[in-house]
Every structure is written in C-alpha cells, then in structure tokens.
Design a protein around this motif. Structure first.
Motif, PDB file in Angstrom:
ATOM      1  N   SER A  90      64.916 -20.278 -21.085  1.00 43.86           N
ATOM      2  CA  SER A  90      64.547 -19.817 -22.426  1.00 43.86           C
ATOM      3  C   SER A  90      63.268 -18.972 -22.337  1.00 43.86           C
ATOM      4  O   SER A  90      62.526 -19.035 -21.358  1.00 43.86           O
ATOM      5  N   VAL A  91      63.066 -18.214 -23.410  1.00 47.40           N
ATOM      6  CA  VAL A  91      61.930 -17.297 -23.372  1.00 47.40           C
ATOM      7  C   VAL A  91      60.635 -18.043 -23.645  1.00 47.40           C
ATOM      8  O   VAL A  91      60.495 -18.705 -24.661  1.00 47.40           O
ATOM      9  N   ARG A  92      59.717 -17.876 -22.717  1.00 48.38           N
ATOM     10  CA  ARG A  92      58.451 -18.593 -22.871  1.00 48.38           C
ATOM     11  C   ARG A  92      57.388 -17.667 -23.458  1.00 48.38           C
ATOM     12  O   ARG A  92      56.684 -18.017 -24.391  1.00 48.38           O
ATOM     13  N   TYR A  93      57.318 -16.518 -22.881  1.00 52.91           N
ATOM     14  CA  TYR A  93      56.366 -15.520 -23.371  1.00 52.91           C
ATOM     15  C   TYR A  93      57.063 -14.174 -23.438  1.00 52.91           C
ATOM     16  O   TYR A  93      58.116 -13.962 -22.840  1.00 52.91           O
ATOM     17  N   ILE A  94      56.416 -13.259 -24.173  1.00 54.81           N
ATOM     18  CA  ILE A  94      56.909 -11.879 -24.180  1.00 54.81           C
ATOM     19  C   ILE A  94      55.716 -10.973 -23.891  1.00 54.81           C
ATOM     20  O   ILE A  94      54.660 -11.124 -24.518  1.00 54.81           O
ATOM     21  N   ILE A  95      55.904 -10.103 -22.937  1.00 53.61           N
ATOM     22  CA  ILE A  95      54.860  -9.093 -22.706  1.00 53.61           C
ATOM     23  C   ILE A  95      55.247  -7.848 -23.477  1.00 53.61           C
ATOM     24  O   ILE A  95      56.358  -7.347 -23.329  1.00 53.61           O
ATOM     25  N   GLU A  96      54.309  -7.404 -24.297  1.00 49.82           N
ATOM     26  CA  GLU A  96      54.561  -6.163 -25.028  1.00 49.82           C
ATOM     27  C   GLU A  96      53.572  -5.134 -24.527  1.00 49.82           C
ATOM     28  O   GLU A  96      52.366  -5.358 -24.564  1.00 49.82           O
TER      29      GLU A  96
ATOM     30  N   LYS B 209      52.635 -15.530 -31.910  1.00 48.79           N
ATOM     31  CA  LYS B 209      51.178 -15.657 -31.770  1.00 48.79           C
ATOM     32  C   LYS B 209      50.761 -14.936 -30.488  1.00 48.79           C
ATOM     33  O   LYS B 209      51.446 -15.019 -29.454  1.00 48.79           O
ATOM     34  N   ILE B 210      49.627 -14.250 -30.596  1.00 51.67           N
ATOM     35  CA  ILE B 210      49.141 -13.523 -29.418  1.00 51.67           C
ATOM     36  C   ILE B 210      48.428 -14.494 -28.493  1.00 51.67           C
ATOM     37  O   ILE B 210      47.536 -15.231 -28.930  1.00 51.67           O
ATOM     38  N   VAL B 211      48.860 -14.534 -27.233  1.00 47.38           N
ATOM     39  CA  VAL B 211      48.228 -15.419 -26.263  1.00 47.38           C
ATOM     40  C   VAL B 211      47.028 -14.725 -25.650  1.00 47.38           C
ATOM     41  O   VAL B 211      45.936 -15.248 -25.598  1.00 47.38           O
ATOM     42  N   SER B 212      47.257 -13.476 -25.224  1.00 46.12           N
ATOM     43  CA  SER B 212      46.162 -12.746 -24.608  1.00 46.12           C
ATOM     44  C   SER B 212      46.462 -11.254 -24.651  1.00 46.12           C
ATOM     45  O   SER B 212      47.608 -10.842 -24.864  1.00 46.12           O
ATOM     46  N   VAL B 213      45.426 -10.449 -24.444  1.00 45.50           N
ATOM     47  CA  VAL B 213      45.628  -8.993 -24.354  1.00 45.50           C
ATOM     48  C   VAL B 213      44.902  -8.500 -23.121  1.00 45.50           C
ATOM     49  O   VAL B 213      43.999  -9.177 -22.631  1.00 45.50           O
ATOM     50  N   ASN B 214      45.268  -7.343 -22.611  1.00 45.71           N
ATOM     51  CA  ASN B 214      44.597  -6.885 -21.391  1.00 45.71           C
ATOM     52  C   ASN B 214      43.433  -5.956 -21.719  1.00 45.71           C
ATOM     53  O   ASN B 214      43.150  -5.650 -22.878  1.00 45.71           O
ATOM     54  N   ARG B 215      42.788  -5.474 -20.674  1.00 47.03           N
ATOM     55  CA  ARG B 215      41.563  -4.716 -20.868  1.00 47.03           C
ATOM     56  C   ARG B 215      41.841  -3.389 -21.596  1.00 47.03           C
ATOM     57  O   ARG B 215      41.076  -2.972 -22.450  1.00 47.03           O
ATOM     58  N   ASN B 216      42.939  -2.763 -21.237  1.00 47.82           N
ATOM     59  CA  ASN B 216      43.265  -1.506 -21.896  1.00 47.82           C
ATOM     60  C   ASN B 216      43.525  -1.687 -23.385  1.00 47.82           C
ATOM     61  O   ASN B 216      43.233  -0.817 -24.191  1.00 47.82           O
ATOM     62  N   PHE B 217      44.075  -2.875 -23.711  1.00 48.10           N
ATOM     63  CA  PHE B 217      44.292  -3.192 -25.117  1.00 48.10           C
ATOM     64  C   PHE B 217      42.956  -3.305 -25.837  1.00 48.10           C
ATOM     65  O   PHE B 217      42.763  -2.753 -26.913  1.00 48.10           O
ATOM     66  N   GLU B 218      42.044  -4.000 -25.179  1.00 46.64           N
ATOM     67  CA  GLU B 218      40.706  -4.175 -25.765  1.00 46.64           C
ATOM     68  C   GLU B 218      40.069  -2.824 -26.041  1.00 46.64           C
ATOM     69  O   GLU B 218      39.492  -2.587 -27.094  1.00 46.64           O
ATOM     70  N   LYS B 219      40.250  -1.944 -25.062  1.00 46.98           N
ATOM     71  CA  LYS B 219      39.644  -0.624 -25.194  1.00 46.98           C
ATOM     72  C   LYS B 219      40.285   0.144 -26.365  1.00 46.98           C
ATOM     73  O   LYS B 219      39.615   0.753 -27.176  1.00 46.98           O
ATOM     74  N   LYS B 220      41.596   0.083 -26.392  1.00 45.98           N
ATOM     75  CA  LYS B 220      42.310   0.887 -27.387  1.00 45.98           C
ATOM     76  C   LYS B 220      42.026   0.411 -28.810  1.00 45.98           C
ATOM     77  O   LYS B 220      41.813   1.200 -29.718  1.00 45.98           O
ATOM     78  N   PHE B 221      42.004  -0.927 -28.992  1.00 47.95           N
ATOM     79  CA  PHE B 221      41.870  -1.428 -30.354  1.00 47.95           C
ATOM     80  C   PHE B 221      40.442  -1.851 -30.693  1.00 47.95           C
ATOM     81  O   PHE B 221      40.170  -2.250 -31.825  1.00 47.95           O
TER      82      PHE B 221
ATOM     83  N   LEU C 161      50.024  -6.824 -24.399  1.00 43.25           N
ATOM     84  CA  LEU C 161      49.649  -8.130 -24.914  1.00 43.25           C
ATOM     85  C   LEU C 161      50.737  -9.134 -24.570  1.00 43.25           C
ATOM     86  O   LEU C 161      51.882  -8.751 -24.346  1.00 43.25           O
ATOM     87  N   ILE C 162      50.334 -10.413 -24.521  1.00 45.14           N
ATOM     88  CA  ILE C 162      51.322 -11.452 -24.267  1.00 45.14           C
ATOM     89  C   ILE C 162      51.500 -12.248 -25.556  1.00 45.14           C
ATOM     90  O   ILE C 162      50.532 -12.632 -26.200  1.00 45.14           O
ATOM     91  N   LEU C 163      52.771 -12.406 -25.939  1.00 42.50           N
ATOM     92  CA  LEU C 163      53.090 -13.114 -27.171  1.00 42.50           C
ATOM     93  C   LEU C 163      53.864 -14.367 -26.862  1.00 42.50           C
ATOM     94  O   LEU C 163      54.585 -14.425 -25.869  1.00 42.50           O
ATOM     95  N   ARG C 164      53.745 -15.313 -27.778  1.00 44.38           N
ATOM     96  CA  ARG C 164      54.616 -16.467 -27.699  1.00 44.38           C
ATOM     97  C   ARG C 164      55.792 -16.207 -28.618  1.00 44.38           C
ATOM     98  O   ARG C 164      55.719 -15.359 -29.515  1.00 44.38           O
ATOM     99  N   PRO C 165      56.895 -16.943 -28.411  1.00 47.75           N
ATOM    100  CA  PRO C 165      58.052 -16.725 -29.287  1.00 47.75           C
ATOM    101  C   PRO C 165      57.708 -16.904 -30.762  1.00 47.75           C
ATOM    102  O   PRO C 165      58.358 -16.336 -31.616  1.00 47.75           O
ATOM    103  N   ASP C 166      56.675 -17.652 -31.092  1.00 49.80           N
ATOM    104  CA  ASP C 166      56.310 -17.802 -32.516  1.00 49.80           C
ATOM    105  C   ASP C 166      55.411 -16.654 -32.980  1.00 49.80           C
ATOM    106  O   ASP C 166      54.791 -16.722 -34.031  1.00 49.80           O
TER     107      ASP C 166
END
Ligand SMILES: Nc1ncnc2c1ncn2[C@@H]1O[C@H](COP(=O)(O)OP(=O)(O)O)[C@@H](O)[C@H]1O
Ligand SMILES: [Mg+2]
Length: 498
Positions: free
Chosen positions: A107-113, A26-38, A19-24
């Motif tokens: 500075s950090v713009r996004y975080i991929i987890e 908030k989830i920006v987006s998730v990938n297909r495997n994430f969709e499948k898993k959750f 998933l991609i997060l913002r420093p605050d």
C-alpha cells in the motif's frame, strides 16, 4: 552514514522542489529547493495539508485537478501540467510529478511530489506554434503553388494556389491519396528528379527555374515554371518541395505578341511588294494597251473568212488576261479608285455572295451562316469587298475539292470597335511553311493555269485599303478559317439624330 540522514541528502540534492506527502495529504517534509522556491522553512510546512499550503483551502482539491487519490488507489505515478500564476502575477507552467512510495504490504505509504518549472519550455512551445502558424500562413498566401512531398513521393503539403492549379485538395493529400508522380506526364517526374539530384544543374538537391507540364486532377496539361529542392535533415533526404507558377497567361501573351509581330512584318513585306507590283503593272499597262489596240485594228481589217482571225483573237484573249492580272495587281497595290459607302456587314456579305456568278459551285457544299444581329456598320467599297469574299470563297472551294462545309460568321467587338467576318472551310488546310507566303503575289500551290497566286494578295490589298486587316485565324488538316476585320463605322456627333 545513518540511513535517515542519507535519505535526506538524496531528497535535498534533487534539482527540483519536492515534497513528501502522506496519503492523508499532510506534508511530511520538503527539500531544500522547495524551501528556496516558496521561501518557507521545512519546519513551517511540515504537518500542513497540501491543499491548505498551496491553495489555502480546507478541503482537498477535486480529482480532476489533483491526481493524488489516483496515485494512492492505483499505486502508480502520475504527472500533471499546471498553469499557475507565479510571483509578480506572471503566468507560469509547472509539471507536477507524483510518485508513490510503497510499504512492504504494497500500500502507498508516502507520495513524493516534485515540481518542475516548465514555463520556459512552454513559452518556447508557444513561440514555435506561433512561428509554425505564421509559416503556414506564409505558405498558404503565396500566389505561387507550393507542394511538398515525403521521401516516398506522397504529397504532404499543398497550398491554396497549388490546389487551384492542380485541382487536388489538401484533404485528398492528407488522406494519402496523391503521389507527386501523378502531377507529371509519364516519365517527366523521373526526369525532373534526375535534374534535381544533378550536381551540374543548379547544384545537388536544387532545381533552378525549369519549364514543365503539370497534369491536373481533370487530366488537363498545364504549362508551368517550377523550382524545386530536396529537403534534407542533416545528410538525410526527407522529402522534396516544388514552387509552381502557371504559365498559361504568359504563354498566351507571348503567342499574341509573336502573332502581332508577324502581322507587322507581313504588312511591311506587303507594302514593299505592293510598290513593286504597282511599278510592274504600270509598265505593262502601256504596252498592253498598245497590243490590244493594234490587234483589234488588225482584226477589223481582216476579212471575215480569213483564217488568221482566230490567231489574232488568241492574242486579244491573252492580252485581256494580262489586263486582268494587271488590274488585280493594281488593286493589291491600292492603285485603283474607291467608292466607299456605309453598309451593314451582313448586307456586305450577302451582296458579295450574290456576285458569285456560278452558284452551282455551292451545290455539293453545306453553307452555314452564323450572322450576328447586332448593328455592324462599316465604311467599305462594296465591289472591292465583293472581290474579297469571292476570292476567299474560291480558295475555300478549291481546298475542299468542292465538297464540305463553308461557314460564314459575322460578329463585332464593341470595345475595340471592330467588325469581323470569318470564313471557315473544312478543306485541306495550309501547311505551316506556307503560312507566311500565302498573301504574297504569285504564290500559289495550284497547277499552272489553275491558280495565279494573286487571289489573296488582292484580298490583302483591298482589305487594307478599306482600313481593315486579314489573317488566318486557324488552319489544320481539318480546315482553315480566315478572319477579315473591319473598323466599325462611327457616327460622328453632328450626324447623330438630335
Ligand atoms: N482556304 C484555303 N485552304 C487551303 N489553302 C489555301 C486557302 N486559301 C489559300 N490557300 C493557299 O494559298 C495559296 C494562295 O492563294 P491565292 O493567293 O488565292 O492564289 P491561288 O488561289 O491562285 O493559288 C493557294 O495556292 C493555297 O495554297
Ligand atoms: Mg485564289
């Protein structure tokens, strides 16, 4: 392809949920495997805070639990391993990797987890740990000593039995203190390594059961039986291992066995020699009686000043000496009558020593008496046993050339119901090759006229006749110890005081 679409494709083709997060947070987006898993679609997740989505919590997780703030501050990636309870309540393990995506200004713009399921790996690790612990227990509980060393010979494993055997500890080994070479006498370690590598001897890298000597931490030599092997990783030698068994008890057992066997064969030899001696003694006794009788008659008839009297006296003297020998032979072959009585072993000894007519014999010797004060009654012929002690003492005196120390020791073994008399001298000892013959009649190492070789054979006959046994306990150039063993007299029930 448009840039955003391209990025999305890369994101979706990640093989793990991400998933991609913002420093605050908030989830920006998730990938297909994430969709499948959750089981949630991208649109349902976007905009939610991660703590809300994952833990239904309104506040962010603590820094100990979530490294997100560290990623943002430090601008470097972080990984954590997290135990989670997955679907159906099953325990699962996740590796969560947080990677920052930086802006042009740094500075950090996004975080991929990304979330990697490592449950299988973790389970395997646990199983492996279980197997390892089991192997450890296996090695530790072996009654054989097990020692393993690395390629340079440094001991890395030493199990409890080996600790006991060698006196070294695992701690000493872990601090790098012991080399296998120290476990063997000089040169033997190398010899064993050569056999270990030898193709012809148990195959390359293997050493079949071999006898060796271990030197323990105290420097004592311990006889052992060992098997050994080189430990390979593929073709590469990484170490050696050996399995050791203490042979001390086994060797002592063998020694006891062989001593017993030799005593049995001694007894057989004595028995047949005894028969022979008895036969000879009887055959000689009759003519001897004749010689003595008639030479005494001649002596009587000769006038007092007759010069032939001396010659006849020689005949009588020599015939008497023959008579002594015959008497000894008969004692040896147990053909004399006995007069047994119940007597304390110490008293028997004192009585025997008092029989030694020439007490000057002891003048230059130290006499030690180490007599037990326990009750040691034996049933024996006092005079015969006197003969035994005298013969043993005379031999000791001869062996010491009249100076040295003579030790008498008495003791009992209640369990086997035996009483023991030990006579130890500091004489020249008995050479090994003579040991099996000293009890033979006529065996002597003394000059003609000095020894008849009948002393010990007589002793043997008498001791056996009194229900006992005699043997050499030890002998060396420092001295000899003879042991006389007699059965303890047992008071039968009706003789016991009421
Ligand atoms: N205490 C002893 N120390 C050394 N040698 C001994 C001892 N007792 C016996 N022997 C050896 O055993 C031999 C046989 O002893 P024995 O039968 O008494 O005969 P003898 O004393 O007449 O030689 C001796 O000649 C001697 O070699
Ligand atoms: Mg003698």
């Amino acid at each position: 392809m448009e840039e955003d679409a391209w990025k999305e494709k890369v994101f979706d083709s990640l093989s793990v949920p991400a998933l991609i997060l913002r420093p605050d947070r908030k989830i920006v987006s998730v990938n297909r495997n994430f969709e499948k898993k959750f089981g949630k679609r991208r649109e349902e997740v976007a905009g939610r805070a991660c703590h809300d989505f994952f833990y239904q919590s309104e506040v962010p997780c603590g820094v100990d639990f979530c490294p997100l703030s560290k990623v943002i501050e430090g601008r470097v990636g972080h990984t954590i391993l997290r135990r989670v309870i997955g679907q159906k309540g099953k325990e699962a393990w996740e590796d969560r990797v947080f990677s920052p995506i930086l802006d042009e200004d740094g500075s950090v713009r996004y975080i991929i987890e990304s979330i990697r399921d490592v449950t299988k790996l973790k389970t395997l690790e646990k199983e492996l740990e279980g197997v390892r612990a089991f192997m450890e227990k296996l090695v530790q509980s072996s009654t054989s000593g097990i020692i393993a060393a690395n390629r340079r010979g440094r001991i890395v494993v030493i199990n409890r039995a080996a600790e006991e055997l060698t006196g070294y500890t695992m701690q000493q080994a872990q601090s790098g203190g012991i080399n296998v070479k120290e476990l063997y006498p000089p040169g033997q370690g190398r010899e064993l390594m050569k056999l270990l590598r030898d193709d012809a001897y148990g195959g390359k890298g293997k050493l079949p059961c071999t006898r060796a000597t271990l030197i323990n931490a105290q420097g004592e030599e311990i006889p052992v039986e060992l098997t050994a092997a080189i430990i390979y990783e593929g073709e590469r030698e990484v170490g050696t291992m050996g399995i050791f068994n203490d042979l001390r008890e086994k060797l002592a057992q063998e020694e006891r066995m062989s001593r017993m066997l030799s005593r049995i064969s001694q007894a057989e030899k004595m028995a047949s020699l005894g028969q022979l001696a008895a036969g000879v003694a009887h055959e000689i006794n009759n003519p001897l009686t004749g010689i003595l009788l008639f030479s005494n008659l001649i002596l009587e008839k000769l006038a007092l000043e007759d010069p032939r009297r001396d010659e006849v006296k020689y005949i009588i003297d020599d015939a008497n000496r023959c008579g002594e020998i015959v008497k000894n032979l008969l004692a040896y072959s147990r053909q004399t009558s006995q007069n047994k009585e119940i007597i304390h072993l110490n008293e028997l000894l004192e009585n025997s020593l008092s029989l030694i007519r020439d007490q000057r014999l002891f003048m230059n010797m130290k006499i030690v008496k180490d007599l037990s004060d326990k009750m040691m009654l034996v049933l024996a012929d006092k005079n015969q046993m006197g003969q035994v002690v005298i013969n043993l003492v005379m031999n000791a005196v001869d062996a010491m050339d009249r100076r040295g120390s003579l030790t008498f020791r008495t003791y009992r073994d209640k369990a086997t119901r035996k009483a023991y008399l030990e006579i130890a001298d500091t004489g020249s000892g008995i050479p090994k090759e003579n040991l099996s013959r000293i009890f033979d009649p006529f065996f002597t190492t003394k000059a003609v006229g000095k020894g008849t070789g009948l002393g010990l054979s007589t002793v043997y006959g008498i001791v056996r006749d009194n229900g006992g046994n005699i043997w050499v306990k030890e002998t060396s150039p420092e001295g000899t110890t003879f042991i006389v063993e007699l059965p303890l007299y047992q008071v039968s029930d009706d003789e016991k005081a009421p």
